[in-house]
Design a protein around this motif. Structure first.
Motif, mmCIF file in Angstrom:
data_model
loop_
_atom_site.group_PDB
_atom_site.id
_atom_site.type_symbol
_atom_site.label_atom_id
_atom_site.label_comp_id
_atom_site.label_asym_id
_atom_site.label_seq_id
_atom_site.Cartn_x
_atom_site.Cartn_y
_atom_site.Cartn_z
ATOM 1 N N ARG A 152 -64.822 45.714 71.386
ATOM 2 C CA ARG A 152 -63.688 44.913 70.900
ATOM 3 C C ARG A 152 -64.117 43.538 70.408
ATOM 4 O O ARG A 152 -63.390 42.874 69.677
ATOM 5 N N LEU A 153 -65.305 43.101 70.827
ATOM 6 C CA LEU A 153 -65.843 41.824 70.371
ATOM 7 C C LEU A 153 -66.346 41.865 68.934
ATOM 8 O O LEU A 153 -66.501 40.822 68.286
ATOM 9 N N THR A 182 -72.452 42.598 79.048
ATOM 10 C CA THR A 182 -71.048 42.767 78.653
ATOM 11 C C THR A 182 -70.663 44.244 78.734
ATOM 12 O O THR A 182 -71.402 45.122 78.302
ATOM 13 N N GLU A 228 -65.568 46.181 76.202
ATOM 14 C CA GLU A 228 -65.345 44.809 75.770
ATOM 15 C C GLU A 228 -66.225 44.444 74.588
ATOM 16 O O GLU A 228 -65.773 43.786 73.656
ATOM 17 N N PHE A 283 -60.845 37.020 71.088
ATOM 18 C CA PHE A 283 -62.285 36.896 71.307
ATOM 19 C C PHE A 283 -62.869 35.767 70.462
ATOM 20 O O PHE A 283 -62.413 35.511 69.341
ATOM 21 N N TYR A 284 -63.885 35.144 71.006
ATOM 22 C CA TYR A 284 -64.597 34.043 70.354
ATOM 23 C C TYR A 284 -66.087 34.380 70.350
ATOM 24 O O TYR A 284 -66.640 34.774 71.382
ATOM 25 N N ALA A 285 -66.722 34.288 69.202
ATOM 26 C CA ALA A 285 -68.162 34.537 69.110
ATOM 27 C C ALA A 285 -68.800 33.426 68.296
ATOM 28 O O ALA A 285 -68.321 33.085 67.212
ATOM 29 N N TYR A 335 -56.356 41.019 73.497
ATOM 30 C CA TYR A 335 -57.336 39.963 73.716
ATOM 31 C C TYR A 335 -57.531 39.084 72.489
ATOM 32 O O TYR A 335 -57.292 39.502 71.353
ATOM 33 N N ILE A 339 -70.180 33.865 73.695
ATOM 34 C CA ILE A 339 -69.064 34.795 73.526
ATOM 35 C C ILE A 339 -68.057 34.547 74.645
ATOM 36 O O ILE A 339 -68.434 34.281 75.778
ATOM 37 N N LYS A 340 -66.786 34.606 74.298
ATOM 38 C CA LYS A 340 -65.724 34.388 75.280
ATOM 39 C C LYS A 340 -64.552 35.299 74.958
ATOM 40 O O LYS A 340 -64.358 35.721 73.816
ATOM 41 N N SER A 341 -63.747 35.567 75.978
ATOM 42 C CA SER A 341 -62.541 36.355 75.752
ATOM 43 C C SER A 341 -61.392 35.749 76.543
ATOM 44 O O SER A 341 -61.590 35.057 77.537
#
Length: 301
Positions: free
Chosen positions: A290-291, A283, A287, A22-24, A20, A38-40
Motif C-alpha cells: 500500500r506504500l 515493513t 503495508e 502514507f508518506y515516503a 491510510y 516512510i510513515k503511515s
C-alpha cells in the motif's frame, strides 16, 4: 539557488486512500535512490474516494494526519490519489489538431458525454501518445482544489497530483518495459480494480472500478478482468498480449484469477527493486504494497 547536480535531493510522495495516508521520502544520488523515511497514518475514514463528491469528509482530521507524518517543515510533495477520483480515457483521432485550442475543444466535446458533471467543473490534463492517440485525465475542480488547499494549510505544497496506478507503474516501468511492449498492467490495491492494456509501450485501453471487499472477491475480480478483455477484443487483437503484470494487497489465487489465460502471469513485488526492498526493511507485506503509490510519487519523472 540551484543545487549542483552532484548533491543529494530529497523527494517526497504522499498517497491517500480510504484506510491510510502514507508518506515516503526518497534521497537520490545520481541514478540511485534510497528510502530516507516512510510513515503511515490511519485515515480513520476521513477520505472517501469519489469522482463526483468531495473526497475529504473530515478536513481537520486530514490536516492533522498530514502534519503528523510530514512534520513542521515546509514540504514540497507529489500526491497520489485513488484512481476512482479521476476519469481517464483514451481517444483516437484521424489526426490530432496542431492548435492547442482546437485540440482542447475536441477533447471537451468527447469527454462531456461520459462525465457526471459539466466540463466547466472539470480540470483536464492530456498527453499525446502518438500521432493519433490522446490520453486524457479529468478531475472535478472541487475535488482537486480541496486536496490542494488542505495540503497547503497543513504545510505541504503539492507539485504534482496523479493517480495511484500511474505512480505504481512509474515505479516498475523499467522492469516491465525491458521484457516487451504488449502487456496488461493490473493494479488491485486499496479496493480498486485498474486494468491498463499496453500496445507498443503505450496505453491502449483503461478500465477502473471500485471493488467490494468480502467473500467472492477474487471471482468478482476475474469477472471484471474477463469483461474488460472481451470488450477490448471487439476492436483490437489480444493475441499479441504476452504477459499480465499484477500487483495486489490481497491474497490472490492465480489459478482461479487467471485460469485459461494464454499469457505469462507475473506478480510485481518489492523484491524486484533492490534499493526499495532494502529501504523498507521489516515493513509488513500488506503495508509496503500500500506504500507503493507514495514511493512512486516521490520518484522523479
Amino acid at each position: 539557488m540551484i543545487n549542483p547536480p552532484f548533491l543529494k535531493k530529497s523527494k517526497v510522495g504522499i498517497s491517500v486512500s480510504t484506510d491510510y495516508i502514507f508518506y515516503a521520502e526518497l534521497e537520490k544520488n545520481g541514478k540511485e535512490y534510497r528510502v530516507k523515511d516512510i510513515k503511515s497514518f490511519d485515515s480513520k475514514g476521513c477520505i472517501k474516494p469519489s469522482l463526483t463528491d468531495a473526497n475529504i469528509t473530515d478536513p481537520e482530521l486530514f490536516k492533522k494526519a498530514i502534519k503528523t507524518i510530514a512534520g513542521n517543515k515546509r514540504v514540497y510533495a507529489s500526491l497520489s490519489i485513488p484512481d476512482v477520483s479521476v476519469k481517464t480515457a483514451l481517444f483516437e483521432f484521424e489526426s490530432i489538431p496542431s492548435k492547442k485550442a482546437e485540440l482542447e475543444k475536441l477533447i471537451k466535446w468527447k469527454m462531456e458525454k461520459s462525465l457526471p458533471f459539466t466540463m466547466d467543473d472539470a480540470q483536464i490534463s492530456y498527453q499525446a501518445l502518438n500521432k493519433k492517440s490522446i490520453l486524457v485525465s479529468v478531475i472535478r475542480k472541487g475535488i482537486l482544489y480541496q486536496y490542494e488547499e488542505l495540503l497547503r494549510e497543513a504545510g505541504v505544497e503539492p507539485v504534482l497530483i496523479d493517480t495511484a496506478s500511474s505512480h505504481i507503474f512509474n515505479l516498475f516501468h523499467n522492469i516491465i518495459m525491458k521484457e516487451g511492449e504488449n502487456f496488461i498492467f493490473l493494479n488491485l490495491i486499496n479496493a480498486v480494480f485498474t486494468l491498463i492494456i499496453f500496445k507498443k509501450g503505450c496505453p491502449d485501453f483503461i478500465r477502473v472500478k471500485a471493488l467490494r471487499r468480502g467473500s467472492g472477491e477474487i471471482k468478482r475480480i476475474r469477472d471484471e478482468l474477463l469483461a474488460s478483455l472481451k470488450f477490448y477484443s471487439h476492436s483490437a487483437d489480444i493475441s499479441d498480449l504476452a504477459a499480465i503484470y499484477y500487483i495486489a494487497d490481497i491474497e490472490i489465487d492465480k489459478k482461479l484469477l487467471f485460469e485459461d489465460m494464454d499469457m505469462q502471469i507475473k506478480r510485481l513485488g518489492v523484491n524486484q527493486i533492490p534499493w526499495l526492498e532494502k529501504g523498507l526493511g521489516n515493513t509488513k507485506t500488506g503495508e509496503f504494497i500500500r506504500l507503493l503509490p507514495a514511493i512512486g510519487a516521490a520518484m522523479e519523472r
